[in-house]
Design a protein around this motif. Structure first.
Motif, PDB file in Angstrom:
ATOM      1  N   HIS A 264       0.802  -1.219   0.000  1.00  0.00           N
ATOM      2  CA  HIS A 264       0.000   0.000   0.000  1.00  0.00           C
ATOM      3  C   HIS A 264       0.843   1.280   0.000  1.00  0.00           C
ATOM      4  O   HIS A 264       0.293   2.370  -0.051  1.00  0.00           O
ATOM      5  CB  HIS A 264      -1.035  -0.027   1.135  1.00  0.00           C
ATOM      6  CG  HIS A 264      -2.228  -0.889   0.800  1.00  0.00           C
ATOM      7  ND1 HIS A 264      -3.402  -0.866   1.506  1.00  0.00           N
ATOM      8  CD2 HIS A 264      -2.408  -1.804  -0.191  1.00  0.00           C
ATOM      9  CE1 HIS A 264      -4.256  -1.725   0.950  1.00  0.00           C
ATOM     10  NE2 HIS A 264      -3.674  -2.314  -0.061  1.00  0.00           N
TER      11      HIS A 264
ATOM     12  N   ILE B 156       9.203  -6.136  -1.744  1.00  0.00           N
ATOM     13  CA  ILE B 156       8.428  -6.119  -0.509  1.00  0.00           C
ATOM     14  C   ILE B 156       9.364  -5.919   0.673  1.00  0.00           C
ATOM     15  O   ILE B 156      10.551  -6.205   0.592  1.00  0.00           O
ATOM     16  CB  ILE B 156       7.629  -7.420  -0.277  1.00  0.00           C
ATOM     17  CG1 ILE B 156       8.567  -8.620  -0.193  1.00  0.00           C
ATOM     18  CG2 ILE B 156       6.583  -7.627  -1.353  1.00  0.00           C
ATOM     19  CD1 ILE B 156       7.879  -9.859   0.339  1.00  0.00           C
TER      20      ILE B 156
ATOM     21  N   LYS C 236       4.024   1.985   2.007  1.00  0.00           N
ATOM     22  CA  LYS C 236       4.715   2.433   3.217  1.00  0.00           C
ATOM     23  C   LYS C 236       6.154   2.857   2.938  1.00  0.00           C
ATOM     24  O   LYS C 236       6.575   3.955   3.295  1.00  0.00           O
ATOM     25  CB  LYS C 236       4.743   1.306   4.274  1.00  0.00           C
ATOM     26  CG  LYS C 236       3.366   0.873   4.744  1.00  0.00           C
ATOM     27  CD  LYS C 236       3.441  -0.345   5.663  1.00  0.00           C
ATOM     28  CE  LYS C 236       3.790  -1.641   4.958  1.00  0.00           C
ATOM     29  NZ  LYS C 236       2.826  -2.118   3.979  1.00  0.00           N
TER      30      LYS C 236
ATOM     31  N   GLY D 165       4.244  -5.462   5.263  1.00  0.00           N
ATOM     32  CA  GLY D 165       2.794  -5.566   5.126  1.00  0.00           C
ATOM     33  C   GLY D 165       2.313  -6.982   4.895  1.00  0.00           C
ATOM     34  O   GLY D 165       1.127  -7.263   5.007  1.00  0.00           O
TER      35      GLY D 165
HETATM   36  N1  LIG Z   1       0.324   4.968  -8.087  1.00  0.00           N
HETATM   37  C1  LIG Z   1       0.982   4.923  -6.932  1.00  0.00           C
HETATM   38  N2  LIG Z   1       1.787   3.876  -6.671  1.00  0.00           N
HETATM   39  C2  LIG Z   1       2.440   3.856  -5.497  1.00  0.00           C
HETATM   40  C3  LIG Z   1       2.307   4.884  -4.550  1.00  0.00           C
HETATM   41  N3  LIG Z   1       3.057   4.569  -3.482  1.00  0.00           N
HETATM   42  C4  LIG Z   1       3.652   3.399  -3.738  1.00  0.00           C
HETATM   43  N4  LIG Z   1       3.287   2.958  -4.967  1.00  0.00           N
HETATM   44  C5  LIG Z   1       3.738   1.721  -5.609  1.00  0.00           C
HETATM   45  O1  LIG Z   1       3.229   0.619  -4.888  1.00  0.00           O
HETATM   46  C6  LIG Z   1       4.196  -0.436  -4.840  1.00  0.00           C
HETATM   47  C7  LIG Z   1       4.478  -0.818  -3.416  1.00  0.00           C
HETATM   48  O2  LIG Z   1       5.116   0.228  -2.756  1.00  0.00           O
HETATM   49  P1  LIG Z   1       5.917   0.014  -1.403  1.00  0.00           P
HETATM   50  O3  LIG Z   1       6.306   1.362  -0.908  1.00  0.00           O
HETATM   51  O4  LIG Z   1       6.991  -1.003  -1.559  1.00  0.00           O
HETATM   52  O5  LIG Z   1       4.757  -0.606  -0.496  1.00  0.00           O
HETATM   53  P2  LIG Z   1       4.898  -1.161   0.987  1.00  0.00           P
HETATM   54  O6  LIG Z   1       3.649  -0.795   1.681  1.00  0.00           O
HETATM   55  O7  LIG Z   1       6.169  -0.703   1.599  1.00  0.00           O
HETATM   56  O8  LIG Z   1       4.934  -2.734   0.729  1.00  0.00           O
HETATM   57  P3  LIG Z   1       5.374  -3.863   1.822  1.00  0.00           P
HETATM   58  O9  LIG Z   1       6.461  -3.294   2.632  1.00  0.00           O
HETATM   59  O10 LIG Z   1       5.812  -5.049   1.054  1.00  0.00           O
HETATM   60  O11 LIG Z   1       4.151  -4.143   2.608  1.00  0.00           O
HETATM   61  C8  LIG Z   1       5.434   0.083  -5.563  1.00  0.00           C
HETATM   62  O12 LIG Z   1       5.376  -0.393  -6.882  1.00  0.00           O
HETATM   63  C9  LIG Z   1       5.249   1.579  -5.521  1.00  0.00           C
HETATM   64  O13 LIG Z   1       5.879   2.230  -6.596  1.00  0.00           O
HETATM   65  C10 LIG Z   1       1.456   5.993  -4.874  1.00  0.00           C
HETATM   66  O14 LIG Z   1       1.280   6.935  -4.118  1.00  0.00           O
HETATM   67  N5  LIG Z   1       0.826   5.949  -6.072  1.00  0.00           N
END
Ligand SMILES: Nc1nc2c(ncn2[C@@H]2O[C@H](COP(=O)(O)OP(=O)(O)OP(=O)(O)O)[C@@H](O)[C@H]2O)c(=O)[nH]1
Ligand SMILES: [Mg+2]
Length: 614
Positions: A13, A51, A15, A74
């Motif tokens: 999502h 991830i 983070k 996550g």
């Molecule tokens: N369109 C869009 N995509 C996003 C945004 N933020 C993150 N993403 C995309 O979503 C995906 C996951 O982003 P992460 O930041 O790794 O998500 P996370 O919540 O840290 O995931 P986990 O740590 O594995 O739970 C990546 O491909 C990002 O580029 C946003 O604001 N808009």
């Protein structure tokens, strides 16, 4: 002045992407410093899979306030770690994808945070998505809070609309954000400062662990009270009830190293005080949930339970015909040492000996948890075999057998709803919710025995032509659901050793999906593909075309082959049956029959039939 914040959410999502932007906008990087995307996902497996696997601490300064931030994983296999981390923060930022809305893991981490009395800030994230519906998701989050019996204060949480990727936040949807200023402001306004008395005797709970071969176990947590200095003599109390500890036998030692967090670095410090999150070393008996105290005030804090494992697999020394060809570490001694070493840092893992010195039973929180360990070990040069996962059963209050159940959430286009329900029925699932948020998609929620999910993901992807999304997480223990049907399709088993030949695959691929490509080495008993029908089949994948006078060998190469199915570790874990094994080496992941020769398998099958009949 300090604020301690954990960022929690369902997987993907946004983070870690948000933490990037917080670091950047708070000036944690030097001007024109080259920083990778999702810089906190620093270990190679995290980068490769995109991830977060391990929670990590960082800190930024905003308007003179130090904000300690914990980025958490996550994925549901790591939910226990998130739960532990909540004990070292004073507020949480709950991120919810503006299209997906609250997911099972959102519910889990939100429930834990609310139950601890933490005040949430909500960020409806990815509002830049074309299919974002921030207002709908806003309502869903409020609904979730009410469901989880949030206090009036918690219900009053500030909502922000954010794009982690763009680094923007706003409190009003019709006034697009330009930076993260509103988020930082919300953190200063709504996350309470830590409460501890800086003048009292030192006290700190171990919330997470780190490990270095140089320093040994490192404890990470928030200082609850007082100060700690390098060189201080400090007690590390054993686990037990909170309150004054009267027993005498526990570790007393000197703090050898002390660190606080700053941007991407750990900074060595001489002293740290109440409210700050620190890492400290110098103790041999560091464990999650133990309390550090001043020597003359041994007051224990309420501990932290480490979650129980739900599935286990056997790690077995490689005894296949190719054993030792590809790995550096292959003996049972090496395997055993490595597995026990893992326990130093991987607290939700269990390792047990079995009747055979070649086999260790390893238990964890799910396929990803165990899969990551296997992947890490093969990268280090280990070679071993793994059995099919088993669920860990328990006995209920009346001596009945219980097994783990999962909550499964499925998002599919309406047209595929039928096939999903049809397939999940026989797996003993029970639909608990069905929602239709619009745009032709439905969200189905099921309660299903964890066993019922084994092998389902690949079927699901095929059935929904890759358009479906599924997530599951551990729910609770429930009654044993009885026997479940295994894999529907049989496998193709290589009947001899040799190199795979294109011609042979060309003939087989009509009735099968291959796992191997021409040139691969196979052995008798190795699984070369999946048959389109039930029942295993012995095949010769090394068979050359007979040369005739009319043709040259060159035309043999003209067979057009479907690409083989890529076998990843997690896929293999879900796929194999009890009579099969996964062979894991630094170079390959192979599937095999436990019994290698066709003859012995026939004999074993016959014996099993006789046993069944009697
Ligand atoms: N369109 C869009 N995509 C996003 C945004 N933020 C993150 N993403 C995309 O979503 C995906 C996951 O982003 P992460 O930041 O790794 O998500 P996370 O919540 O840290 O995931 P986990 O740590 O594995 O739970 C990546 O491909 C990002 O580029 C946003 O604001 N808009
Ligand atoms: Mg992440």
């Amino acid at each position: 002045m300090i604020r301690n914040l954990a960022i929690i959410a369902h997987v993907d999502h946004g983070k870690t992407t948000l933490v990037d932007q917080m670091l950047r906008q708070a000036g944690a990087f030097r001007a024109n410093q080259q920083v990778e995307e999702r810089v906190m996902d620093s270990n190679p497996l995290e980068r490769e899979r995109g991830i977060t696997i391990l929670a990590k601490n960082t800190a930024v300064r905003w308007q003179g306030v130090k904000i300690n931030i914990v980025d958490t994983p996550g994925h549901s296999d790591f939910g226990g770690e998130v739960e532990r981390i909540l004990r070292m923060v004073d507020g949480v930022l709950i991120l919810v994808d503006a299209a997906e809305g609250p997911m099972p893991q959102t519910r889990f981490v939100t429930r834990k945070a609310l139950a601890l009395g933490l005040r949430p800030i909500v960020a409806i994230n990815k509002i830049d998505r074309a299919d974002a519906e921030p207002l709908r998701v806003h309502d869903e989050v409020l609904g979730l809070f009410i469901d989880l019996e949030a206090t009036p204060e918690q219900l009053d949480a500030p909502f922000l609309y954010t794009s982690s990727r763009a680094g923007t936040a706003t409190t009003e949807l019709d006034r697009p954000g330009t930076n993260l200023q509103p988020l930082f402001q919300a953190i200063l306004d709504h996350v309470p400062p830590p409460k501890g008395d800086p003048e009292g005797p030192f006290q700190m709970l171990v919330s997470t662990l780190d490990f270095s071969s140089f320093l040994g176990r490192i404890a990470i947590g928030r200082i609850e009270r007082g100060r700690v200095r390098v060189g201080d003599q400090v007690s590390l109390l054993p686990l037990g009830q909170p309150g004054l500890v009267t027993e005498e036998t526990y570790e007393r030692n000197r703090v050898t190293r002390l660190y606080t967090f700053d941007g991407l670095n750990r900074v060595e410090v001489d002293v740290a005080g109440a409210g700050d999150i620190v890492a400290l070393s110098g103790f041999e008996t560091i464990e999650i949930g133990k309390t550090f105290t001043a020597v003359d005030a041994p007051e224990r804090l309420a501990g932290i339970a480490v979650e129980e494992p739900t599935i286990s697999v056997d790690f077995i020394v490689n005894n296949g015909p190719f054993a030792g060809r590809e790995g550096k570490y292959v003996t049972s001694r090496q395997l055993k040492d490595r597995l026990y070493r893992e326990l130093e840092r991987n607290v939700a893992l269990r390792v047990e000996e079995t009747d055979s010195p070649d086999t260790h039973s390893v238990s964890g929180r799910g396929e990803l948890h165990l899969g990551i360990l296997m992947e890490t070990m093969r990268r280090e040069g280990f070679e071993f075999q793994v059995s099919r996962p088993r669920v860990i059963t328990k006995l209920g209050p009346d001596g009945e057998r219980l097994e783990p159940y999962e909550e499964l959430t499925v998002d599919v286009p309406e047209d595929y709803m039928g096939v999903v329900m049809e397939k999940l029925g026989p797996r003993r699932s029970e639909m608990t919710e069905m929602r239709n948020p619009g745009q032709g998609m439905v969200r189905l929620t099921f309660r299903i025995p964890a066993r019922g999910l084994f092998g389902y993901r690949s079927e699901f992807l095929t059935d929904t032509r890759g358009t479906g999304i599924m997530h599951h997480r551990f729910l609770d223990y429930g009654p044993w659901a009885g026997p479940l049907a295994g894999r529907k399709r049989g496998v193709l088993v290589a009947d001899r050793e040799g190199a795979v030949v294109a011609f042979a695959l060309g003939n087989l691929q009509e009735r099968a999906q291959m796992f191997v490509t021409p040139g691969d080495q196979v052995y008798e008993g190795m699984i070369a593909g999946e048959s389109s029908r039930p029942g295993d089949m012995d095949v010769n994948v090394t068979k050359e075309k007979k040369l005739t006078n009319m043709r040259t060998t060159a035309s043999d190469d003209n067979v057009i082959l479907e690409p083989p199915r890529q076998i990843t570790l997690e896929y293999a874990l879900e796929y194999i049956e009890e009579d099969e094994l996964i062979e894991v080496t630094p170079k390959n992941i192979r599937l095999r029959k436990r019994v290698l020769t066709a003859n012995d398998r026939k004999k074993a099958a016959r014996a099993a039939r006789v046993a069944d009949a009697s």
